[in-house]
Design a protein around this motif. Structure first.
Motif: not given
Length: 257
Positions: A181-205
């Protein structure tokens, strides 16, 4: 230092991550030789130097606690069994990004207790960001500034952002968008994806593909300490210490609030 209060270990792990980042960063965007490991994934001198420093730091501060680390495991294999308490280390997650000159590579340390990541630190050397667990929640520092607590955001109606792998095919991403149910997507490498979600910059990985335990443990620790969650696609707990499977992960979904 003892391990009785795992939630307070993030600061010690972050200090080691910062030291490793300091020796990795000068090698970024240089003419490093890139070798292929047995699984054909790349490895560089930056991976090796970072791992050496991290292993020495953990041995000095936490003597006797086992460590499973990516490059050591690649060269010597993983143990057939592991106790309930151990460290997982990825000294340079996102080596492909590092080699390309992209900034999304990270340094990762996590403490596992009884199958769950209870403390961790993730550093992004290129940006100077570092995230660490604490008893109060997740603290983020940027460029040597003051540490601040971070939190995931509520799912934004009609605008939820998924972080996905650079190699994900469009049709696969479309299927995951329909499933989660997500609407936008952004490709990104590495574990930084977890951190971006943790800080409220993204929603799901959503990760419907192979990873290893050291790839995910530190980011997992950060996200759940911040208030997010990491589960299997059917909502079951996502666990660590799978020695009989070579410390390979199954599919998972990381979410914010």
């Amino acid at each position: 230092m003892g391990l009785d209060t795992a939630t307070d270990l993030g600061e010690a792990l972050a200090e080691i991550v910062i030291a490793a980042s300091a020796i990795i960063l000068p090698l970024w965007k240089t003419e490093l030789e890139v070798s292929a490991k047995a699984d054909q994934s790349p490895v560089t001198e930056a991976d090796r130097r970072g791992e050496t420093l991290i292993l020495e730091g953990l041995a000095r501060r936490f003597p006797g606690v086992p460590v499973i680390s990516e490059e050591h495991a690649s060269e010597f294999g993983t143990p057939d069994e592991i106790g309930p308490r151990f460290f997982l280390v990825d000294p340079l997650d996102g080596t492909k990004a590092f080699v390309r000159g992209d900034p999304h590579f990270t340094v990762n340390i996590a403490l596992i207790e009884h199958g769950q990541p209870v403390a961790g630190a993730v550093g992004a050397p290129a940006s100077g960001e570092i995230w660490r667990t604490s008893a109060e929640g997740v603290l983020k520092q940027h460029g040597g500034g003051a540490a601040a607590l971070i939190r995931p955001r509520a799912w934004p109606a009609g605008a939820a952002l998924a972080l996905i792998s650079h190699t994900m095919k469009t049709e696969t991403a479309d299927q995951l968008a329909a499933q989660y149910g997500f609407h936008r997507r952004e490709p990104m490498d590495s574990s930084i994806k977890f951190c971006r979600i943790a800080e409220g910059a993204a929603d799901i990985y959503p990760r419907h593909g192979p990873t290893m335990e050291w790839d995910t443990a530190a980011g997992h620790a950060v996200l759940i300490c911040a208030g997010g969650q990491v589960t299997t696609p059917d909502g079951a707990p996502f666990v660590y210490g799978k020695a009989s499977e070579g410390f390979k992960n199954g599919w998972f979904v990381a979410r914010g609030l």
